[in-house]
Design a protein around this motif. Sequence first.
Motif, mmCIF file in Angstrom:
data_model
loop_
_atom_site.group_PDB
_atom_site.id
_atom_site.type_symbol
_atom_site.label_atom_id
_atom_site.label_comp_id
_atom_site.label_asym_id
_atom_site.label_seq_id
_atom_site.Cartn_x
_atom_site.Cartn_y
_atom_site.Cartn_z
ATOM 1 N N UNK A 80 38.111 57.229 62.109
ATOM 2 C CA UNK A 80 39.440 56.757 61.714
ATOM 3 C C UNK A 80 39.761 55.424 62.384
ATOM 4 N N UNK A 81 39.287 55.254 63.626
ATOM 5 C CA UNK A 81 39.461 53.959 64.305
ATOM 6 C C UNK A 81 38.795 52.857 63.503
ATOM 7 N N UNK A 82 37.547 53.133 63.061
ATOM 8 C CA UNK A 82 36.800 52.124 62.299
ATOM 9 C C UNK A 82 37.490 51.825 60.965
ATOM 10 N N UNK A 83 38.231 52.799 60.439
ATOM 11 C CA UNK A 83 38.946 52.589 59.187
ATOM 12 C C UNK A 83 40.262 51.839 59.417
ATOM 13 N N UNK A 84 40.524 51.492 60.684
ATOM 14 C CA UNK A 84 41.685 50.673 61.006
ATOM 15 C C UNK A 84 42.967 51.460 61.189
ATOM 16 N N UNK A 85 42.850 52.773 61.398
ATOM 17 C CA UNK A 85 44.049 53.595 61.563
ATOM 18 C C UNK A 85 44.735 53.293 62.893
ATOM 19 N N UNK A 86 46.068 53.367 62.890
ATOM 20 C CA UNK A 86 46.830 53.214 64.132
ATOM 21 C C UNK A 86 46.720 54.516 64.929
ATOM 22 N N UNK A 87 47.177 54.456 66.173
ATOM 23 C CA UNK A 87 47.150 55.653 67.010
ATOM 24 C C UNK A 87 47.910 56.798 66.340
ATOM 25 N N UNK A 88 49.070 56.467 65.777
ATOM 26 C CA UNK A 88 49.894 57.500 65.135
ATOM 27 C C UNK A 88 49.182 58.107 63.922
ATOM 28 N N UNK A 89 48.509 57.259 63.149
ATOM 29 C CA UNK A 89 47.808 57.744 61.955
ATOM 30 C C UNK A 89 46.628 58.651 62.332
#
Length: 391
Positions: A339-348
Amino acid sequence: MNDHIYLDSAASTPVADEVIDEMLPYFKQQYGNPSSMHKFGRETARAIQLARRRVAKMIDASPREITFTSGGTEADNLAIKGAAMHARIKASERTRIITSSIEHDAVLEPCRYLENLGLSVTYLPVAGDGLVRSSDLKSAMSNDVSLVSIMLANNEVGTIQPVKELAGIAHQAGALFHTDAVQAVGKIPTSVKRLGVDMMSMSSHKLNGPKGVGALYVRSGLEIAPIIHGGGQESELRSGTENVPNIAGFGKACELAANRMSQYQEQVSALRDYLIEKVAKEIPHSRLNGSQDRIPNNAHFTFFGVNGEDLIIKMDEHGIATSTGSACSVKKQKSSHVLKAMGFSYEEISGSLRLSLGMQNTKDEIDRTVGVLSSVVKELRELSPFKRKYA
Ligand SMILES: *Cc1c(COP(=O)(O)O)cnc(C)c1O
């Protein structure tokens, strides 16, 4: 425990009755060592042959291209370390590996290990939908690359990569292509010929077979180095007395999965789509993640204003098994690299939940799940500091 609902089929699946029946004789009656020359040995050697044919058939390979391993993790390790070690033994000038930033740890960790030994590794980014862009691979390629490893279907968000196209790009630059197809086999077509891959990893327990067995497809003519040395079983590529019951069960599971694939796709994706629709309708501030190109059994959501781990615990109290993503990362207490690699924020990332289905799930279970999920999300948002935002 019949009122329990299991929505974590991406982590593991129940073993089919036919698979258990196939395995049982190899515990008490047919226990010979497959390498032995007597009748007992011939019996178990035959069982392995049959399983090898069944696994090969499922992926459109020939039996001698199948090497049995202890699972998906070992198959990935064998592909990556085996190709790298072979290149080193041959003193090849190709000393770089390309992979993606959303691979399973069974691919990423061997890559990091090889980096420590002096090889270089390029980790390709993904777009917000979790897909590797072929243009990114094209520009990363050069003649120092020995191997490209990109998974067919992602275990967290279910995204299906354009492997055929990516393999073509790798081959054009003279590199090998490996794909981790653990989440894809039995769910979408995985013909190694159509995909054009040189190596492909599989795991039995993700398709209603036993745990602790899997296989690596290695294209005929391709040489890689073994990572486990010993008696020379599995055509010298994987030593150790074969796990006959597990291998027999894995073969049967592949046969069953191949025969029921269109039924699986129809039934499971219809149920999954029903789940997605119902969540969208009944749970405000929720979002479906990933891409349209996803495996039939995966639904991955973000519920804003809640914590995914709290969600899992609450759902479990109601007898419903779910996951934030990968079983392994939960233990390590780190947030999802996918999810980090997909650019998600901490909240997401924090509010994410994976529901992965199987043939055993019913419409009634989905109704109950969304009902519970809806009230649990509401309850958790009441406790959240973001309460006003998502009331
Ligand atoms: C489960 C999984 C693995 C590991 O397979 P095991 O048989 O559990 O070792 C590897 N890759 C992916 C994508 C998986 O989902």
